[in-house]
Design a protein around this motif. Structure first.
Motif, short mmCIF file in Angstrom:
data_model
loop_
_atom_site.label_atom_id
_atom_site.label_comp_id
_atom_site.label_asym_id
_atom_site.label_seq_id
_atom_site.Cartn_x
_atom_site.Cartn_y
_atom_site.Cartn_z
N VAL A 122 52.67 29.46 43.65
CA VAL A 122 51.39 30.02 44.06
C VAL A 122 51.10 31.24 43.19
O VAL A 122 52.01 32.03 42.87
CB VAL A 122 51.44 30.46 45.55
N HIS A 123 49.85 31.41 42.81
CA HIS A 123 49.47 32.62 42.08
C HIS A 123 49.57 33.81 43.03
O HIS A 123 49.18 33.73 44.19
CB HIS A 123 48.05 32.50 41.54
N GLU A 148 47.88 36.43 43.29
CA GLU A 148 46.61 36.88 43.83
C GLU A 148 46.18 36.03 45.03
O GLU A 148 45.62 36.56 46.01
CB GLU A 148 45.53 36.83 42.74
N ASP A 149 46.44 34.74 44.97
CA ASP A 149 46.09 33.87 46.09
C ASP A 149 46.93 34.20 47.32
O ASP A 149 46.43 34.22 48.46
CB ASP A 149 46.27 32.40 45.71
N ARG A 166 42.09 30.69 39.25
CA ARG A 166 43.31 31.49 39.18
C ARG A 166 44.49 30.68 38.68
O ARG A 166 45.63 31.07 38.85
CB ARG A 166 43.62 32.08 40.56
N ASP A 224 45.72 37.40 48.90
CA ASP A 224 44.51 37.22 49.69
C ASP A 224 44.84 36.67 51.08
O ASP A 224 44.23 37.08 52.08
CB ASP A 224 43.55 36.26 48.99
N THR A 237 40.91 25.33 38.77
CA THR A 237 41.06 26.52 39.60
C THR A 237 40.91 27.77 38.75
O THR A 237 41.45 27.84 37.66
CB THR A 237 42.41 26.54 40.33
N ILE A 296 46.13 26.26 47.57
CA ILE A 296 46.40 27.27 46.53
C ILE A 296 47.74 27.06 45.84
O ILE A 296 48.09 27.83 44.93
CB ILE A 296 46.37 28.70 47.13
N SER A 297 48.49 26.04 46.25
CA SER A 297 49.84 25.85 45.70
C SER A 297 49.92 24.58 44.86
O SER A 297 49.11 23.66 44.99
CB SER A 297 50.87 25.78 46.82
#
Length: 385
Positions: free
Chosen positions: A97-98, A100-101, A216, A104, A214, A65-66
């Motif tokens: 990182v977003h 939202e990720d 996001r 989560d 992705t 996610i990064s």
């Protein structure tokens, strides 16, 4: 079973609630919003922040996610280099990182051991010989430990440390993430990350993943300008940003042009003065401050989330063995030394990145000073070091 109440469900609060629950605490998490909401901005994690995530057992899916943020230098508004791209002396580059990720990942880390209460706006904190407690005017929540993770304007901190205030640095900042489906195409030759300084203004941008790879992803940017927070609605603030940064080199204007008002997050820039006590005994238990509630500071080194995660990893480590009173004292000792060091480096970086006055655009940016500030800020050995 020891009990804890965590006030605030941002990065610091979610991480703390999960960490305590995984080590055997019964945890109640209080959030003023009606439900837990993910942050809409991007989060930068330096090596120390990644190290804290690992200590908390939350770094397993980070690579997925990064996005790494390599050194890209600093430009003037006309595109000329102030600082040529180079390699800072770090063990690894920071990652972005977003929000939202990251949210989560923290939600998954809560498990089913945390009692989440939404719509609770804490208004009071009890500090006397009884157990610590907070309340919203209707319900009182009492526990062995109360964790204040309610941000720079912390209600709990105001009760514990009335002499500590948030002192503005004389700047305001805006952040946004433009999703890939409406993000502009970066001109050929421009890196996916950049930073520009001019007349006390600062604009940075970074790509979250690759376009189309992705859901996001997108392009995150941060703009900082001299002055106080703006009272205009978001559409008016966006119009001002477009005017203030008009004529700056690509892709600044393109990014602002494709930003929508609802993307904007306006934030004050400043620090807490003086620093409060990070651990406060109360009856047989006590309070701890984590994240911005403990040590809000300007974002010049992008250490906010990293320091919050360090707080949580340290708190988890000092509470594993021994009494709660001893753990509070040790937490305060470790975090106070660390925060003072990072705050010093942040001030040094701020004097170069956000100078004041009419000659701000002519100030010289010493890359060695910036690299050293970043390196020292990331020198954290871990929660048991």
């Amino acid at each position: 079973m020891r009990t804890a109440v965590v006030v605030g469900a941002g990065v610091a609060g979610l991480a703390t609630a999960g960490a305590l629950a995984r080590t055997g605490w019964s945890v109640t998490l209080l959030e003023r919003e009606d439900r837990l909401r993910a942050g809409r901005a991007a989060v930068v994690l330096w090596p120390n922040g990644v190290r804290a995530l690992r200590a908390l057992g939350l770094a397993g899916g980070l690579d997925g996610i990064s996005t790494p943020v390599p050194p890209t230098g600093i430009r003037r508004p006309d595109g000329q280099w102030l600082v040529q791209p180079g390699a800072a002396e770090l063990e690894s580059p920071p990652v972005v990182v977003h929000g939202e990720d990251l949210h989560d990942a923290f939600i998954a880390g809560l498990g089913d051991q945390v009692d989440v209460r939404g719509g609770i706006a804490v208004q009071s904190a009890r500090v006397d010989r009884a157990r610590p407690a907070v309340g919203d005017g209707r319900v009182t929540f009492e526990a062995d430990l109360v964790v204040a993770a309610d941000g720079a304007d912390s209600v709990v901190r105001r009760r514990l440390a009335a002499g500590t205030t948030f002192a503005s640095a004389g700047f305001a900042a805006w952040r946004a993430v433009i999703p890939w489906y409406r993000a502009p195409q970066l001109p050929d030759g421009l890196p996916p990350h950049g930073e520009t300084l001019g007349a006390g203004h600062r604009f940075t941008y970074t790509s979250l993943g690759e376009q189309g790879h992705t859901s996001r992803g997108g392009i995150a940017w941060t703009a900082t300008v001299p002055g106080a927070l703006r009272p205009e609605p978001p559409a008016g603030q966006l119009a001002l940003l477009r005017r203030w940064f008009a004529g700056w080199h690509a892709p600044v204007a393109q990014l602002l042009a494709t930003t929508e008002a609802e993307d904007l997050i306006q934030e004050p820039v400043g620090e807490l003065e003086p620093l409060p006590a990070f651990g406060v005994p109360a009856g047989p238990g006590g309070y701890v401050l984590v994240g911005d509630a403990a040590h809000a500071m300007p974002h010049h080194l992008a250490q906010g989330a990293c320091l919050a995660l360090e707080d949580v990893a340290t708190l988890q480590a000092v509470l594993v063995n021994g009494t709660l009173a001893a753990g509070l004292q040790e937490y305060d000792r470790r975090r106070r030394m660390r925060v003072k060091n990072v705050l010093l480096q942040t001030r040094k970086a701020g004097s170069l990145l956000q100078p004041r006055g009419r000659l701000a655009a002519l100030s010289r940016v010493n890359p060695k000073t910036l690299d050293k500030a970043a390196a020292v800020a990331t020198e954290w050995p871990g929660p048991t070091g």
